[in-house]
Design an enzyme around this catalytic site. Structure first.
Site, PDB file in Angstrom:
ATOM      1  N   SER A 194      20.582 -61.041 -25.018  1.00 60.17           N
ATOM      2  CA  SER A 194      19.296 -60.409 -25.270  1.00 60.17           C
ATOM      3  C   SER A 194      18.248 -60.973 -24.310  1.00 60.17           C
ATOM      4  O   SER A 194      18.396 -60.850 -23.103  1.00 60.17           O
ATOM      5  CB  SER A 194      18.904 -60.577 -26.739  1.00 60.17           C
ATOM      6  OG  SER A 194      17.826 -59.743 -27.077  1.00 60.17           O
ATOM      7  N   GLU A 307      23.651 -51.365 -30.569  1.00 56.87           N
ATOM      8  CA  GLU A 307      22.465 -52.084 -30.096  1.00 56.87           C
ATOM      9  C   GLU A 307      21.181 -51.494 -30.659  1.00 56.87           C
ATOM     10  O   GLU A 307      20.170 -52.194 -30.778  1.00 56.87           O
ATOM     11  CB  GLU A 307      22.401 -52.046 -28.566  1.00 56.87           C
ATOM     12  CG  GLU A 307      23.531 -52.751 -27.846  1.00 56.87           C
ATOM     13  CD  GLU A 307      23.413 -54.259 -27.857  1.00 56.87           C
ATOM     14  OE1 GLU A 307      22.540 -54.793 -28.575  1.00 56.87           O
ATOM     15  OE2 GLU A 307      24.200 -54.913 -27.156  1.00 56.87           O
ATOM     16  N   HIS A 399      23.257 -55.699 -32.519  1.00 59.65           N
ATOM     17  CA  HIS A 399      22.700 -56.554 -31.469  1.00 59.65           C
ATOM     18  C   HIS A 399      22.857 -58.023 -31.880  1.00 59.65           C
ATOM     19  O   HIS A 399      22.385 -58.432 -32.937  1.00 59.65           O
ATOM     20  CB  HIS A 399      21.217 -56.204 -31.303  1.00 59.65           C
ATOM     21  CG  HIS A 399      20.529 -56.923 -30.199  1.00 59.65           C
ATOM     22  ND1 HIS A 399      20.765 -56.655 -28.867  1.00 59.65           N
ATOM     23  CD2 HIS A 399      19.575 -57.901 -30.217  1.00 59.65           C
ATOM     24  CE1 HIS A 399      19.991 -57.421 -28.124  1.00 59.65           C
ATOM     25  NE2 HIS A 399      19.261 -58.191 -28.920  1.00 59.65           N
TER      26      HIS A 399
END
Length: 501
Positions: A194, A307, A399
Protein backbone atom coordinates in the site's frame (compact mmCIF):
# COMPACT_ATOMS: atom_id res chain seq x y z
CA UNK A 1 16.06 -13.38 26.40
CA UNK A 2 19.16 -11.21 26.16
CA UNK A 3 22.36 -12.95 25.20
CA UNK A 4 25.95 -11.83 24.77
CA UNK A 5 25.89 -13.56 21.37
CA UNK A 6 23.57 -10.80 20.15
CA UNK A 7 26.20 -8.11 20.70
CA UNK A 8 27.02 -6.24 17.51
CA UNK A 9 29.16 -3.25 16.69
CA UNK A 10 27.56 -0.56 14.56
CA UNK A 11 29.11 2.70 13.41
CA UNK A 12 27.13 4.47 16.12
CA UNK A 13 27.95 2.13 19.00
CA UNK A 14 27.47 -1.32 20.50
CA UNK A 15 24.06 -3.03 20.58
CA UNK A 16 22.71 -6.12 22.24
CA UNK A 17 19.44 -7.75 21.28
CA UNK A 18 17.39 -10.81 22.22
CA UNK A 19 17.30 -14.48 21.29
CA UNK A 20 13.93 -15.63 19.98
CA UNK A 21 14.26 -19.40 19.54
CA UNK A 22 16.55 -19.81 16.50
CA UNK A 23 16.57 -16.10 15.53
CA UNK A 24 18.27 -13.00 16.87
CA UNK A 25 16.22 -9.81 17.08
CA UNK A 26 17.31 -6.24 17.68
CA UNK A 27 14.51 -3.71 18.20
CA UNK A 28 14.42 0.05 18.54
CA UNK A 29 17.73 0.82 16.81
CA UNK A 30 18.04 4.56 16.06
CA UNK A 31 18.89 5.22 12.42
CA UNK A 32 18.56 9.01 12.56
CA UNK A 33 18.53 11.72 15.21
CA UNK A 34 15.13 12.46 16.80
CA UNK A 35 13.32 14.81 14.34
CA UNK A 36 12.09 17.12 17.09
CA UNK A 37 12.33 20.82 17.83
CA UNK A 38 14.41 22.55 15.18
CA UNK A 39 14.79 19.20 13.31
CA UNK A 40 11.07 18.88 12.59
CA UNK A 41 10.54 19.13 8.80
CA UNK A 42 14.22 18.76 8.05
CA UNK A 43 16.17 15.99 6.43
CA UNK A 44 17.00 13.24 8.96
CA UNK A 45 20.28 13.91 10.73
CA UNK A 46 22.96 11.41 11.85
CA UNK A 47 22.59 9.57 15.14
CA UNK A 48 24.87 10.74 17.94
CA UNK A 49 27.22 7.88 18.91
CA UNK A 50 26.71 6.35 22.34
CA UNK A 51 29.06 4.91 24.92
CA UNK A 52 28.70 1.48 26.45
CA UNK A 53 26.16 -1.11 25.33
CA UNK A 54 22.73 -0.04 24.17
CA UNK A 55 19.88 -2.49 24.80
CA UNK A 56 17.94 -3.10 21.57
CA UNK A 57 15.21 -5.30 23.01
CA UNK A 58 12.07 -3.13 22.79
CA UNK A 59 10.18 -1.70 19.82
CA UNK A 60 10.27 2.08 19.75
CA UNK A 61 7.37 4.50 19.84
CA UNK A 62 5.44 4.93 16.60
CA UNK A 63 4.94 8.26 14.87
CA UNK A 64 1.87 10.21 15.98
CA UNK A 65 -1.28 8.72 14.41
CA UNK A 66 -4.73 7.36 15.18
CA UNK A 67 -4.43 4.25 17.34
CA UNK A 68 -8.03 3.33 16.56
CA UNK A 69 -7.52 3.41 12.79
CA UNK A 70 -4.25 1.51 13.06
CA UNK A 71 -5.85 -1.28 15.09
CA UNK A 72 -8.77 -1.45 12.68
CA UNK A 73 -6.94 -1.05 9.37
CA UNK A 74 -3.19 -0.97 9.91
CA UNK A 75 -2.31 -4.33 11.40
CA UNK A 76 -2.62 -3.92 15.14
CA UNK A 77 -1.89 -1.70 18.13
CA UNK A 78 0.99 0.68 17.34
CA UNK A 79 1.64 1.28 21.06
CA UNK A 80 2.88 4.60 22.31
CA UNK A 81 3.44 7.63 20.08
CA UNK A 82 6.26 10.11 19.86
CA UNK A 83 7.72 12.56 17.39
CA UNK A 84 10.99 10.79 18.28
CA UNK A 85 10.20 7.73 16.13
CA UNK A 86 13.05 7.08 13.70
CA UNK A 87 14.04 3.56 14.72
CA UNK A 88 14.35 0.22 12.97
CA UNK A 89 14.35 -3.49 13.85
CA UNK A 90 16.51 -6.36 12.59
CA UNK A 91 15.99 -10.14 12.55
CA UNK A 92 18.80 -12.55 11.73
CA UNK A 93 19.06 -16.35 11.87
CA UNK A 94 21.43 -17.56 14.56
CA UNK A 95 23.03 -20.12 12.26
CA UNK A 96 24.48 -18.53 9.13
CA UNK A 97 27.47 -19.45 7.04
CA UNK A 98 27.71 -16.43 4.72
CA UNK A 99 26.45 -12.90 4.21
CA UNK A 100 22.70 -13.16 3.65
CA UNK A 101 20.24 -11.26 1.43
CA UNK A 102 18.58 -8.31 3.16
CA UNK A 103 14.85 -7.54 3.00
CA UNK A 104 13.84 -4.02 4.13
CA UNK A 105 10.09 -3.58 4.80
CA UNK A 106 8.16 -0.32 4.43
CA UNK A 107 4.78 -0.53 6.15
CA UNK A 108 1.55 0.73 4.64
CA UNK A 109 -1.21 2.85 6.10
CA UNK A 110 -1.87 5.70 3.68
CA UNK A 111 1.18 7.58 5.01
CA UNK A 112 -0.87 8.29 8.14
CA UNK A 113 -0.86 5.09 10.27
CA UNK A 114 1.39 2.10 10.96
CA UNK A 115 4.79 1.19 12.37
CA UNK A 116 7.55 -1.31 11.75
CA UNK A 117 6.84 -3.14 15.00
CA UNK A 118 3.29 -4.32 14.29
CA UNK A 119 2.64 -8.06 14.77
CA UNK A 120 2.06 -8.98 11.10
CA UNK A 121 5.57 -7.70 10.29
CA UNK A 122 7.43 -9.99 12.68
CA UNK A 123 10.52 -10.97 10.71
CA UNK A 124 11.28 -14.26 12.44
CA UNK A 125 9.69 -16.62 9.91
CA UNK A 126 11.43 -14.91 6.99
CA UNK A 127 14.76 -14.83 8.82
CA UNK A 128 14.48 -18.61 9.29
CA UNK A 129 14.66 -18.79 5.49
CA UNK A 130 18.19 -17.33 5.59
CA UNK A 131 17.59 -13.65 5.03
CA UNK A 132 18.12 -10.59 7.20
CA UNK A 133 14.86 -8.70 7.77
CA UNK A 134 14.67 -4.98 8.58
CA UNK A 135 11.47 -3.10 9.47
CA UNK A 136 11.30 0.59 10.29
CA UNK A 137 9.25 3.58 11.31
CA UNK A 138 9.13 6.75 9.23
CA UNK A 139 7.43 10.09 9.80
CA UNK A 140 3.71 10.06 9.01
CA UNK A 141 0.96 12.56 8.27
CA UNK A 142 1.88 16.23 8.41
CA UNK A 143 5.11 15.40 10.24
CA UNK A 144 6.24 13.34 7.25
CA UNK A 145 4.77 15.15 4.25
CA UNK A 146 4.41 18.91 4.49
CA UNK A 147 5.06 22.06 2.51
CA UNK A 148 4.82 25.69 3.60
CA UNK A 149 6.47 28.84 2.20
CA UNK A 150 8.23 29.49 5.53
CA UNK A 151 10.08 26.17 5.22
CA UNK A 152 11.14 26.54 1.58
CA UNK A 153 14.82 25.78 1.00
CA UNK A 154 15.88 25.69 4.64
CA UNK A 155 18.41 22.92 3.95
CA UNK A 156 19.58 24.47 0.70
CA UNK A 157 17.06 22.44 -1.31
CA UNK A 158 13.33 21.93 -1.42
CA UNK A 159 12.20 19.11 0.85
CA UNK A 160 8.59 18.09 1.40
CA UNK A 161 8.76 14.29 1.57
CA UNK A 162 10.37 13.88 4.96
CA UNK A 163 8.92 10.40 5.39
CA UNK A 164 10.62 9.28 2.17
CA UNK A 165 13.83 10.93 3.36
CA UNK A 166 13.56 8.83 6.54
CA UNK A 167 13.30 5.67 4.44
CA UNK A 168 16.38 6.74 2.48
CA UNK A 169 18.24 7.36 5.75
CA UNK A 170 17.29 3.86 6.92
CA UNK A 171 18.62 2.40 3.67
CA UNK A 172 21.87 4.30 4.21
CA UNK A 173 22.02 2.82 7.73
CA UNK A 174 21.63 -0.63 6.15
CA UNK A 175 24.53 0.08 3.79
CA UNK A 176 26.70 1.20 6.70
CA UNK A 177 25.80 -1.44 9.28
CA UNK A 178 24.01 -4.53 7.98
CA UNK A 179 27.21 -6.55 7.54
CA UNK A 180 27.55 -6.55 11.35
CA UNK A 181 24.21 -8.39 11.51
CA UNK A 182 25.17 -10.95 8.87
CA UNK A 183 23.68 -9.18 5.86
CA UNK A 184 24.98 -8.58 2.34
CA UNK A 185 24.90 -4.83 1.67
CA UNK A 186 25.07 -5.55 -2.07
CA UNK A 187 21.85 -7.56 -2.10
CA UNK A 188 19.11 -5.42 -0.54
CA UNK A 189 15.45 -5.92 -1.47
CA UNK A 190 13.07 -3.08 -0.61
CA UNK A 191 9.50 -4.30 -0.17
CA UNK A 192 6.28 -2.71 1.01
CA UNK A 193 2.49 -2.77 0.84
CA UNK A 194 0.00 0.00 0.00
CA UNK A 195 1.68 3.28 1.06
CA UNK A 196 4.80 1.16 1.63
CA UNK A 197 4.57 -0.05 -1.97
CA UNK A 198 3.99 3.53 -3.10
CA UNK A 199 7.17 4.42 -1.19
CA UNK A 200 9.11 1.68 -2.99
CA UNK A 201 7.90 3.07 -6.33
CA UNK A 202 8.84 6.60 -5.28
CA UNK A 203 12.34 5.55 -4.24
CA UNK A 204 12.76 3.69 -7.54
CA UNK A 205 12.43 7.14 -9.18
CA UNK A 206 14.24 9.29 -6.59
CA UNK A 207 17.77 10.46 -7.36
CA UNK A 208 18.47 10.44 -3.63
CA UNK A 209 17.84 6.67 -3.37
CA UNK A 210 20.01 5.59 -6.30
CA UNK A 211 22.23 2.63 -5.42
CA UNK A 212 20.79 2.09 -1.94
CA UNK A 213 18.77 -1.03 -2.86
CA UNK A 214 18.96 -3.59 -5.60
CA UNK A 215 15.53 -5.24 -5.94
CA UNK A 216 11.98 -4.05 -5.37
CA UNK A 217 8.73 -5.72 -4.29
CA UNK A 218 5.54 -3.67 -4.78
CA UNK A 219 2.44 -5.05 -3.02
CA UNK A 220 -0.83 -3.26 -3.80
CA UNK A 221 0.66 -0.02 -4.98
CA UNK A 222 -1.90 2.46 -6.29
CA UNK A 223 -2.20 4.88 -9.20
CA UNK A 224 -3.24 8.03 -7.31
CA UNK A 225 -1.13 10.92 -8.70
CA UNK A 226 1.47 12.60 -6.53
CA UNK A 227 0.34 15.86 -4.91
CA UNK A 228 1.51 18.89 -6.89
CA UNK A 229 3.90 21.28 -5.14
CA UNK A 230 1.62 24.32 -5.48
CA UNK A 231 -1.29 22.38 -3.99
CA UNK A 232 0.88 21.19 -1.12
CA UNK A 233 2.06 24.72 -0.35
CA UNK A 234 -1.53 25.98 -0.39
CA UNK A 235 -2.57 23.19 1.95
CA UNK A 236 0.29 24.09 4.29
CA UNK A 237 -0.83 27.69 4.41
CA UNK A 238 -4.43 26.69 5.12
CA UNK A 239 -3.24 24.41 7.89
CA UNK A 240 -1.24 27.24 9.47
CA UNK A 241 -4.31 29.45 9.31
CA UNK A 242 -6.29 26.68 11.02
CA UNK A 243 -3.84 27.02 13.92
CA UNK A 244 -4.27 30.84 13.86
CA UNK A 245 -0.88 31.35 12.23
CA UNK A 246 -1.70 33.26 9.00
CA UNK A 247 1.84 34.69 8.79
CA UNK A 248 3.63 31.70 10.27
CA UNK A 249 7.39 31.53 10.52
CA UNK A 250 9.27 28.23 10.56
CA UNK A 251 9.65 28.63 14.33
CA UNK A 252 5.90 29.16 14.73
CA UNK A 253 5.13 26.00 12.79
CA UNK A 254 7.56 23.95 14.84
CA UNK A 255 5.90 25.13 18.03
CA UNK A 256 2.62 23.38 17.09
CA UNK A 257 2.35 20.29 19.35
CA UNK A 258 2.96 17.06 17.43
CA UNK A 259 -0.21 15.51 18.78
CA UNK A 260 -2.29 18.31 17.23
CA UNK A 261 -1.87 17.06 13.68
CA UNK A 262 -3.22 13.53 13.58
CA UNK A 263 -6.87 14.27 14.58
CA UNK A 264 -7.29 16.71 11.67
CA UNK A 265 -9.89 15.86 9.05
CA UNK A 266 -10.62 17.18 5.55
CA UNK A 267 -9.67 19.65 4.25
CA UNK A 268 -6.70 19.73 6.64
CA UNK A 269 -5.64 16.08 6.50
CA UNK A 270 -3.05 14.91 3.96
CA UNK A 271 -3.64 12.73 0.92
CA UNK A 272 -2.19 9.21 0.64
CA UNK A 273 0.43 10.25 -1.91
CA UNK A 274 3.83 11.98 -1.71
CA UNK A 275 4.46 15.53 -2.93
CA UNK A 276 6.13 16.08 -6.31
CA UNK A 277 8.54 18.94 -6.91
CA UNK A 278 11.22 18.59 -4.24
CA UNK A 279 14.72 17.08 -4.22
CA UNK A 280 13.32 13.65 -3.34
CA UNK A 281 10.67 13.54 -6.09
CA UNK A 282 11.59 16.09 -8.75
CA UNK A 283 9.29 14.34 -11.25
CA UNK A 284 5.93 12.60 -10.76
CA UNK A 285 6.49 8.93 -10.00
CA UNK A 286 4.01 7.73 -12.64
CA UNK A 287 5.63 9.92 -15.32
CA UNK A 288 9.01 8.35 -14.62
CA UNK A 289 7.59 4.83 -14.97
CA UNK A 290 5.67 5.73 -18.12
CA UNK A 291 8.98 6.95 -19.59
CA UNK A 292 10.87 3.86 -18.39
CA UNK A 293 13.39 5.98 -16.47
CA UNK A 294 13.16 4.32 -13.06
CA UNK A 295 16.28 2.86 -11.41
CA UNK A 296 17.04 -0.39 -13.19
CA UNK A 297 16.58 -3.46 -10.96
CA UNK A 298 14.51 -6.64 -10.81
CA UNK A 299 10.97 -6.03 -9.55
CA UNK A 300 8.07 -8.08 -8.23
CA UNK A 301 4.65 -6.43 -8.35
CA UNK A 302 1.04 -7.38 -7.77
CA UNK A 303 -2.25 -6.72 -6.06
CA UNK A 304 -5.26 -8.43 -4.52
CA UNK A 305 -8.60 -9.50 -5.94
CA UNK A 306 -10.74 -7.19 -3.76
CA UNK A 307 -8.62 -4.05 -3.46
CA UNK A 308 -11.80 -1.99 -3.71
CA UNK A 309 -12.43 -3.00 -0.10
CA UNK A 310 -10.13 -0.22 1.05
CA UNK A 311 -11.83 2.33 -1.21
CA UNK A 312 -15.18 1.58 0.37
CA UNK A 313 -13.64 2.03 3.84
CA UNK A 314 -12.60 5.55 2.88
CA UNK A 315 -16.01 6.51 1.59
CA UNK A 316 -15.79 5.79 -2.13
CA UNK A 317 -19.25 4.79 -3.38
CA UNK A 318 -18.45 2.04 -5.88
CA UNK A 319 -21.94 2.11 -7.42
CA UNK A 320 -21.76 5.86 -7.84
CA UNK A 321 -18.51 5.51 -9.80
CA UNK A 322 -20.30 3.54 -12.52
CA UNK A 323 -23.28 5.89 -12.48
CA UNK A 324 -20.85 8.77 -12.88
CA UNK A 325 -19.33 7.08 -15.93
CA UNK A 326 -22.83 6.68 -17.32
CA UNK A 327 -23.68 10.36 -16.75
CA UNK A 328 -20.42 11.74 -18.09
CA UNK A 329 -20.06 9.17 -20.86
CA UNK A 330 -16.39 8.77 -20.07
CA UNK A 331 -14.46 5.66 -21.09
CA UNK A 332 -17.59 4.39 -22.83
CA UNK A 333 -19.75 2.33 -20.50
CA UNK A 334 -20.50 -0.07 -23.34
CA UNK A 335 -16.79 -0.76 -23.68
CA UNK A 336 -16.48 -1.25 -19.93
CA UNK A 337 -19.27 -3.82 -19.95
CA UNK A 338 -17.62 -5.56 -22.90
CA UNK A 339 -14.40 -5.81 -20.89
CA UNK A 340 -16.27 -7.23 -17.87
CA UNK A 341 -18.50 -9.91 -19.36
CA UNK A 342 -20.90 -11.55 -16.95
CA UNK A 343 -20.53 -8.89 -14.25
CA UNK A 344 -24.02 -7.90 -13.17
CA UNK A 345 -25.10 -4.77 -11.32
CA UNK A 346 -23.45 -1.39 -10.88
CA UNK A 347 -22.06 -2.23 -7.44
CA UNK A 348 -20.07 -5.26 -8.58
CA UNK A 349 -19.05 -3.55 -11.81
CA UNK A 350 -17.90 -0.53 -9.79
CA UNK A 351 -15.97 -2.80 -7.44
CA UNK A 352 -14.04 -4.39 -10.28
CA UNK A 353 -13.51 -1.28 -12.38
CA UNK A 354 -12.27 0.77 -9.40
CA UNK A 355 -10.00 -2.09 -8.31
CA UNK A 356 -8.43 -2.36 -11.74
CA UNK A 357 -8.08 1.37 -12.38
CA UNK A 358 -6.58 2.11 -8.96
CA UNK A 359 -4.50 -1.03 -8.34
CA UNK A 360 -4.32 -3.79 -10.97
CA UNK A 361 -3.24 -1.49 -13.80
CA UNK A 362 -0.16 -0.39 -11.87
CA UNK A 363 1.34 -3.87 -12.16
CA UNK A 364 0.91 -3.69 -15.93
CA UNK A 365 2.55 -0.24 -16.02
CA UNK A 366 5.51 -1.45 -13.96
CA UNK A 367 5.90 -4.55 -16.15
CA UNK A 368 6.15 -2.46 -19.32
CA UNK A 369 8.50 0.03 -17.65
CA UNK A 370 10.74 -2.85 -16.57
CA UNK A 371 10.91 -4.17 -20.10
CA UNK A 372 12.00 -0.73 -21.32
CA UNK A 373 15.06 -0.89 -19.03
CA UNK A 374 15.68 -4.58 -19.80
CA UNK A 375 14.90 -5.77 -16.28
CA UNK A 376 12.74 -8.75 -15.26
CA UNK A 377 9.38 -8.25 -13.60
CA UNK A 378 7.47 -10.91 -11.70
CA UNK A 379 3.72 -10.22 -11.47
CA UNK A 380 1.16 -11.78 -9.15
CA UNK A 381 -2.56 -11.65 -8.39
CA UNK A 382 -3.46 -12.60 -4.80
CA UNK A 383 -6.91 -14.16 -4.40
CA UNK A 384 -6.41 -16.56 -1.51
CA UNK A 385 -8.92 -16.39 1.34
CA UNK A 386 -8.53 -18.49 4.48
CA UNK A 387 -10.93 -21.43 4.53
CA UNK A 388 -12.88 -20.13 7.53
CA UNK A 389 -13.25 -16.64 6.05
CA UNK A 390 -14.96 -17.27 2.71
CA UNK A 391 -18.22 -15.71 3.95
CA UNK A 392 -16.43 -12.62 5.26
CA UNK A 393 -14.38 -12.06 2.11
CA UNK A 394 -17.04 -12.92 -0.45
CA UNK A 395 -15.44 -10.82 -3.19
CA UNK A 396 -11.89 -12.06 -2.70
CA UNK A 397 -8.77 -10.98 -0.82
CA UNK A 398 -9.03 -7.55 0.76
CA UNK A 399 -6.41 -4.84 0.60
CA UNK A 400 -3.59 -5.95 2.90
CA UNK A 401 -4.73 -9.55 3.30
CA UNK A 402 -1.57 -10.87 1.67
CA UNK A 403 0.79 -9.34 4.27
CA UNK A 404 0.68 -12.15 6.89
CA UNK A 405 1.17 -14.65 4.05
CA UNK A 406 4.28 -12.79 2.87
CA UNK A 407 5.71 -12.73 6.40
CA UNK A 408 4.33 -16.23 7.21
CA UNK A 409 2.80 -14.81 10.41
CA UNK A 410 -0.75 -16.00 9.71
CA UNK A 411 -0.65 -18.53 12.55
CA UNK A 412 0.78 -16.09 15.10
CA UNK A 413 -1.36 -12.94 14.80
CA UNK A 414 -4.91 -12.09 15.80
CA UNK A 415 -7.48 -12.94 14.65
CA UNK A 416 -6.18 -15.40 12.05
CA UNK A 417 -4.38 -17.58 14.60
CA UNK A 418 -7.81 -18.55 15.98
CA UNK A 419 -9.18 -19.96 12.73
CA UNK A 420 -6.37 -20.89 10.33
CA UNK A 421 -6.49 -24.32 8.75
CA UNK A 422 -3.46 -26.39 7.67
CA UNK A 423 -4.08 -25.43 4.05
CA UNK A 424 -3.96 -21.72 4.96
CA UNK A 425 -0.62 -22.17 6.73
CA UNK A 426 0.75 -24.11 3.79
CA UNK A 427 -0.13 -21.32 1.35
CA UNK A 428 1.42 -18.72 3.66
CA UNK A 429 4.65 -20.71 3.85
CA UNK A 430 4.73 -21.03 0.06
CA UNK A 431 4.13 -17.31 -0.52
CA UNK A 432 6.93 -16.46 1.92
CA UNK A 433 9.19 -18.90 0.09
CA UNK A 434 8.55 -17.11 -3.20
CA UNK A 435 9.35 -13.69 -1.71
CA UNK A 436 12.60 -14.97 -0.20
CA UNK A 437 13.48 -16.68 -3.47
CA UNK A 438 13.14 -13.32 -5.19
CA UNK A 439 15.36 -11.61 -2.60
CA UNK A 440 17.96 -14.35 -2.87
CA UNK A 441 17.97 -15.29 -6.55
CA UNK A 442 16.25 -12.72 -8.76
CA UNK A 443 18.52 -11.11 -11.31
CA UNK A 444 18.51 -10.12 -14.94
CA UNK A 445 19.85 -13.58 -15.80
CA UNK A 446 17.85 -15.64 -13.29
CA UNK A 447 14.24 -15.18 -14.36
CA UNK A 448 12.36 -18.10 -12.79
CA UNK A 449 11.46 -18.31 -9.09
CA UNK A 450 11.18 -21.76 -7.54
CA UNK A 451 8.07 -22.81 -5.63
CA UNK A 452 4.92 -24.93 -5.98
CA UNK A 453 4.99 -23.92 -9.65
CA UNK A 454 7.82 -22.31 -11.60
CA UNK A 455 7.17 -18.56 -11.63
CA UNK A 456 8.65 -17.00 -14.79
CA UNK A 457 9.37 -13.30 -15.07
CA UNK A 458 7.92 -11.02 -17.72
CA UNK A 459 10.83 -10.51 -20.11
CA UNK A 460 11.21 -9.74 -23.82
CA UNK A 461 7.57 -8.83 -24.23
CA UNK A 462 6.22 -11.86 -22.35
CA UNK A 463 3.20 -10.92 -20.22
CA UNK A 464 2.93 -13.57 -17.48
CA UNK A 465 1.44 -13.55 -14.00
CA UNK A 466 1.23 -15.92 -11.03
CA UNK A 467 -2.31 -16.32 -9.71
CA UNK A 468 -2.27 -17.18 -6.01
CA UNK A 469 -5.35 -18.86 -4.59
CA UNK A 470 -7.67 -19.43 -7.49
CA UNK A 471 -10.97 -20.65 -6.12
CA UNK A 472 -11.00 -23.55 -8.60
CA UNK A 473 -7.37 -24.54 -8.22
CA UNK A 474 -6.85 -23.44 -4.56
CA UNK A 475 -3.17 -22.96 -5.29
CA UNK A 476 -0.82 -21.40 -7.79
CA UNK A 477 -1.21 -21.02 -11.53
CA UNK A 478 0.72 -19.07 -14.18
CA UNK A 479 -1.48 -17.15 -16.63
CA UNK A 480 -0.56 -15.34 -19.84
CA UNK A 481 -1.87 -11.87 -20.81
CA UNK A 482 -3.83 -11.45 -17.56
CA UNK A 483 -6.65 -8.88 -18.02
CA UNK A 484 -4.63 -7.55 -20.94
CA UNK A 485 -7.41 -5.62 -22.73
CA UNK A 486 -8.69 -3.95 -19.54
CA UNK A 487 -5.27 -2.95 -18.30
CA UNK A 488 -4.12 -1.60 -21.65
CA UNK A 489 -7.22 0.62 -21.74
CA UNK A 490 -6.78 1.89 -18.19
CA UNK A 491 -3.10 2.59 -18.80
CA UNK A 492 -4.07 4.85 -21.70
CA UNK A 493 -6.58 6.61 -19.46
CA UNK A 494 -3.90 7.09 -16.77
CA UNK A 495 -1.42 8.56 -19.24
CA UNK A 496 -4.09 10.92 -20.59
CA UNK A 497 -4.87 12.25 -17.11
CA UNK A 498 -1.19 12.60 -16.23
CA UNK A 499 -0.57 14.60 -19.42
CA UNK A 500 -3.54 16.85 -18.56
CA UNK A 501 -2.02 17.53 -15.16
Amino acid sequence: MQNSATRVETRQGTLTGVVDEDVYRWSGIPYAAPPVGSLRWRAPQPVSPWQGVRQADTFSAACWQSAEYCQELGGGDPGRFSEDCLYLNVWSPIERQKALPVMVWLHGGGFTIGSGGLPPYDGKALARRDVIVVTLNYRLGHLGFFAHPALEGEDGERLYNFGLMDQIAALRWVQDNIESFGGNRDNVTLFGESAGARSVLSLMTSPKAAGLFHKAIIQSGYTLPDLARDDALARGQRLAEHFNLPNATAHDLREIPAESFWPLTAPHNIGPAPIVGDAVLPQPMLDVFFAGKQHAMPALVGSNSDEASVMAVFGVDLTEQIQKLRRERRLGLGLIKLLYPGVKGDEELGRQVCRDMAFTTLGYVVMQAQQRVNQPCWRYWFDYVAEAEHDTYRHGAWHGNEVPYVFDTLGQIKPSCDYVAPRDLQVAAQVADYWVSFARDASTNHTVLAGPVRWPACVRGRDRLLRIGLRKHAGFHVENRFMRARLALFKRVMKHHVSLD
